[in-house]
Design a protein around this motif. Structure first.
Motif, PDB file in Angstrom:
ATOM      1  N   LYS A 130      -1.940  35.457  67.020  1.00  0.00           N
ATOM      2  CA  LYS A 130      -2.642  35.714  65.757  1.00  0.00           C
ATOM      3  C   LYS A 130      -2.024  36.952  65.107  1.00  0.00           C
ATOM      4  O   LYS A 130      -1.448  37.803  65.787  1.00  0.00           O
ATOM      5  CB  LYS A 130      -4.144  35.957  66.002  1.00  0.00           C
ATOM      6  CG  LYS A 130      -4.837  34.813  66.723  1.00  0.00           C
ATOM      7  CD  LYS A 130      -4.851  33.567  65.884  1.00  0.00           C
ATOM      8  CE  LYS A 130      -5.540  32.426  66.609  1.00  0.00           C
ATOM      9  NZ  LYS A 130      -5.228  31.135  66.051  1.00  0.00           N
TER      10      LYS A 130
ATOM     11  N   GLU B 209      -3.395  39.516  64.173  1.00  0.00           N
ATOM     12  CA  GLU B 209      -3.996  40.725  64.762  1.00  0.00           C
ATOM     13  C   GLU B 209      -3.205  41.230  65.973  1.00  0.00           C
ATOM     14  O   GLU B 209      -3.356  42.379  66.385  1.00  0.00           O
ATOM     15  CB  GLU B 209      -5.454  40.458  65.166  1.00  0.00           C
ATOM     16  CG  GLU B 209      -6.381  40.196  64.007  1.00  0.00           C
ATOM     17  CD  GLU B 209      -6.304  38.766  63.438  1.00  0.00           C
ATOM     18  OE1 GLU B 209      -6.746  38.585  62.290  1.00  0.00           O
ATOM     19  OE2 GLU B 209      -5.788  37.850  64.128  1.00  0.00           O
ATOM     20  N   ASP B 210      -2.347  40.390  66.533  1.00  0.00           N
ATOM     21  CA  ASP B 210      -1.497  40.776  67.667  1.00  0.00           C
ATOM     22  C   ASP B 210      -0.244  41.523  67.229  1.00  0.00           C
ATOM     23  O   ASP B 210       0.505  42.012  68.070  1.00  0.00           O
ATOM     24  CB  ASP B 210      -1.052  39.526  68.449  1.00  0.00           C
ATOM     25  CG  ASP B 210      -2.201  38.786  69.082  1.00  0.00           C
ATOM     26  OD1 ASP B 210      -3.079  39.439  69.667  1.00  0.00           O
ATOM     27  OD2 ASP B 210      -2.207  37.537  68.991  1.00  0.00           O
TER      28      ASP B 210
ATOM     29  N   ASP C  33       3.107  37.414  59.262  1.00  0.00           N
ATOM     30  CA  ASP C  33       1.893  36.795  58.717  1.00  0.00           C
ATOM     31  C   ASP C  33       2.245  35.483  58.001  1.00  0.00           C
ATOM     32  O   ASP C  33       1.604  34.453  58.205  1.00  0.00           O
ATOM     33  CB  ASP C  33       1.193  37.766  57.774  1.00  0.00           C
ATOM     34  CG  ASP C  33      -0.173  37.276  57.329  1.00  0.00           C
ATOM     35  OD1 ASP C  33      -0.919  36.711  58.166  1.00  0.00           O
ATOM     36  OD2 ASP C  33      -0.509  37.461  56.144  1.00  0.00           O
TER      37      ASP C  33
END
Length: 147
Positions: free
Chosen positions: A6, A8-9, A36
């Motif tokens: 994700k 967020e990683d 992203d």
């Protein structure tokens, strides 16, 4: 533990990439926005491997509707030879199969002896019948290679 990557990683994944000797990172493609964009286009196929809450392996995995591609395959030095790379490759291959993809390609640097030996060991075929070409559209997309 293995799971889908994700956005967020990103910070932890980037830190892993920076820790790998000889690893190549592009200034635009491998930026937060670049990753992203990649993950939005390929939401279910990229993977991270976590060991004790720390990301110790990654594969960026996507497809063009016909063929799958592995990018930035890496395993932290202390996690190598423990099945991490093989587990991640299987995870990504299974995810690509679910999307109807029947073939996967990847590129390794010739000087990456460990990586090349790994792919051959797990049954991938080295192609000697083609040439690989690049054409840079954005000269600002600078490559840096970790010392």
């Amino acid at each position: 533990m293995i799971r889908e990557m994700k956005i967020e990683d990103y910070n932890n994944v980037y830190a892993l990439w920076k820790s790998i000797k000889g690893f190549s990172i592009r200034s635009i493609d491998d930026s937060y926005n670049g990753i992203d964009k990649f993950l939005l286009r390929n939401p279910n196929t990229s993977v991270v491997y976590e060991t004790n809450g720390r990301i110790t392996g990654t594969i960026l995995c996507g497809n063009d509707g016909r063929r799958g591609y592995f990018y930035h395959v890496c395993v932290a030095e202390e996690a190598r030879m423990q099945g991490v790379g093989k587990a991640m490759a299987k995870f990504c291959a299974d995810a690509l199969k679910k999307e109807g993809i029947t073939k996967i390609s990847l590129i390794t640097f010739r000087r990456n002896l460990i990586g090349n030996a790994f792919w051959e060991k797990i049954g991938w075929t080295k192609r000697d019948d083609l040439n690989f070409y690049d054409f840079t559209l954005d000269k600002e997309n600078i490559i840096s290679i970790n010392p």
